[in-house]
Design a protein around this motif. Structure first.
Motif, PDB file in Angstrom:
ATOM      1  N   ALA A   6       2.488  -5.583  -1.743  1.00 60.58           N
ATOM      2  CA  ALA A   6       1.881  -6.383  -2.808  1.00 60.58           C
ATOM      3  C   ALA A   6       1.842  -7.853  -2.389  1.00 60.58           C
ATOM      4  O   ALA A   6       2.787  -8.365  -1.787  1.00 60.58           O
ATOM      5  CB  ALA A   6       2.687  -6.227  -4.082  1.00 60.58           C
ATOM      6  N   ARG A  12      -1.984 -15.242  -4.331  1.00 61.97           N
ATOM      7  CA  ARG A  12      -3.151 -14.486  -4.777  1.00 61.97           C
ATOM      8  C   ARG A  12      -4.317 -15.392  -5.177  1.00 61.97           C
ATOM      9  O   ARG A  12      -4.103 -16.502  -5.670  1.00 61.97           O
ATOM     10  CB  ARG A  12      -2.780 -13.639  -6.012  1.00 61.97           C
ATOM     11  CG  ARG A  12      -1.898 -12.475  -5.666  1.00 61.97           C
ATOM     12  CD  ARG A  12      -1.356 -11.815  -6.916  1.00 61.97           C
ATOM     13  NE  ARG A  12      -0.633 -10.616  -6.535  1.00 61.97           N
ATOM     14  CZ  ARG A  12      -1.002  -9.381  -6.873  1.00 61.97           C
ATOM     15  NH1 ARG A  12      -2.024  -9.179  -7.674  1.00 61.97           N
ATOM     16  NH2 ARG A  12      -0.324  -8.347  -6.447  1.00 61.97           N
ATOM     17  N   LYS A 102      -6.558  -6.292  -9.926  1.00 57.26           N
ATOM     18  CA  LYS A 102      -5.123  -6.083 -10.202  1.00 57.26           C
ATOM     19  C   LYS A 102      -4.305  -6.157  -8.910  1.00 57.26           C
ATOM     20  O   LYS A 102      -3.200  -6.682  -8.885  1.00 57.26           O
ATOM     21  CB  LYS A 102      -4.915  -4.710 -10.856  1.00 57.26           C
ATOM     22  CG  LYS A 102      -4.909  -4.746 -12.358  1.00 57.26           C
ATOM     23  CD  LYS A 102      -3.563  -5.229 -12.920  1.00 57.26           C
ATOM     24  CE  LYS A 102      -3.700  -5.693 -14.361  1.00 57.26           C
ATOM     25  NZ  LYS A 102      -3.005  -6.890 -14.735  1.00 57.26           N
ATOM     26  N   ALA A 103      -4.877  -5.607  -7.841  1.00 59.26           N
ATOM     27  CA  ALA A 103      -4.141  -5.522  -6.582  1.00 59.26           C
ATOM     28  C   ALA A 103      -4.056  -6.856  -5.853  1.00 59.26           C
ATOM     29  O   ALA A 103      -3.090  -7.137  -5.161  1.00 59.26           O
ATOM     30  CB  ALA A 103      -4.787  -4.474  -5.678  1.00 59.26           C
ATOM     31  N   ARG A 104      -5.097  -7.685  -6.005  1.00 59.38           N
ATOM     32  CA  ARG A 104      -5.184  -8.842  -5.119  1.00 59.38           C
ATOM     33  C   ARG A 104      -5.259 -10.199  -5.799  1.00 59.38           C
ATOM     34  O   ARG A 104      -5.222 -11.221  -5.119  1.00 59.38           O
ATOM     35  CB  ARG A 104      -6.409  -8.683  -4.197  1.00 59.38           C
ATOM     36  CG  ARG A 104      -6.402  -7.396  -3.388  1.00 59.38           C
ATOM     37  CD  ARG A 104      -7.432  -7.445  -2.289  1.00 59.38           C
ATOM     38  NE  ARG A 104      -7.115  -8.435  -1.293  1.00 59.38           N
ATOM     39  CZ  ARG A 104      -6.390  -8.194  -0.205  1.00 59.38           C
ATOM     40  NH1 ARG A 104      -5.920  -7.003   0.014  1.00 59.38           N
ATOM     41  NH2 ARG A 104      -6.153  -9.149   0.662  1.00 59.38           N
ATOM     42  N   ASP A 154      -3.567 -10.776 -16.359  1.00 62.70           N
ATOM     43  CA  ASP A 154      -2.173 -11.223 -16.218  1.00 62.70           C
ATOM     44  C   ASP A 154      -1.851 -12.356 -17.188  1.00 62.70           C
ATOM     45  O   ASP A 154      -0.733 -12.463 -17.680  1.00 62.70           O
ATOM     46  CB  ASP A 154      -1.922 -11.702 -14.780  1.00 62.70           C
ATOM     47  CG  ASP A 154      -2.092 -10.577 -13.773  1.00 62.70           C
ATOM     48  OD1 ASP A 154      -1.432  -9.537 -13.954  1.00 62.70           O
ATOM     49  OD2 ASP A 154      -2.882 -10.727 -12.825  1.00 62.70           O
TER      50      ASP A 154
END
Ligand code: S3P
Length: 184
Positions: A6, A12, A102-104, A154
């Motif tokens: 992650a 990010r 969501k991942a990055r 987020d």
């Protein structure tokens, strides 16, 4: 196979999500400058990739084609260096895009009163989903369908009615709290 690690929150991309007219592009550009990060606007990148305006993509190729292009472009941008990324209002509705975000990315929902947003979108006629419709009515319907999805971002930052500089400060404050909380 190597396991995906992650990306820590402070490394990010910052992806701004929310309804059209809320200021993702204008405020996003200022936020990028404030954080010394590059800025990209997904709609501009889609137009460059297609060699057509968003309006033309909608009218000539149809919305599904626009959405497919949008998903490709956002995935590509998320693979690149960290940036502030203004996404189009419908981007987060695509499950693949949502997963990539969501991942990055740190996703930030920029939220403002619909009356304010309706005022703003009347200034330009570049949004196919509003063409020929009462802006407040159209935005209310979009909000009903989309707010539950935006709410999975987020962070949620209210940028209601304020000047752009104020919105930048509200975003910076929320991001700094988030980075502190996530151990950045
Ligand atoms: C859309 C929003 C637009 C653009 C397209 C569709 C939407 O971007 O991607 O017109 O579905 O809400 P902005 O949110 O930057 O206006």
């Amino acid at each position: 196979m190597t396991e995906a690690v992650a990306i820590p929150a402070h490394r990010r991309t910052i992806a701004l999500v929310g309804l059209m007219g809320v200021g993702k592009s204008t405020v996003g550009r200022r936020l990028a400058r404030r954080l010394s990060l590059p800025f990209s606007d997904a709609d501009v990148e889609i137009e460059a990739a297609a060699g057509m305006t968003v309006s033309d993509i909608f009218s000539k190729l149809g919305e599904p084609e626009f959405r497919a292009g949008e998903a490709r472009v956002i995935k590509r941008l998320l693979e690149g260096p960290r940036m502030v990324l203004a996404t189009g209002g419908g981007a987060m509705l695509n499950p693949d895009t949502r997963e990539a975000l969501k991942a990055r990315a740190v996703t930030v929902w920029m939220r403002a009163g619909l009356d304010v947003v309706a005022q703003r979108v009347q200034r330009r006629d570049t949004r196919p989903l509003l063409r020929g419709r009462d802006p407040l009515e159209a935005l209310t319907a979009l909000a009903e369908a989309r707010y539950p999805v935006y709410a999975t971002a987020d962070l949620t930052v209210d940028v209601a009615g304020g000047a752009h500089a104020q919105a930048v400060e509200a975003l910076v404050e929320a991001l700094e709290a988030y980075w502190a909380e996530t151990g950045a």
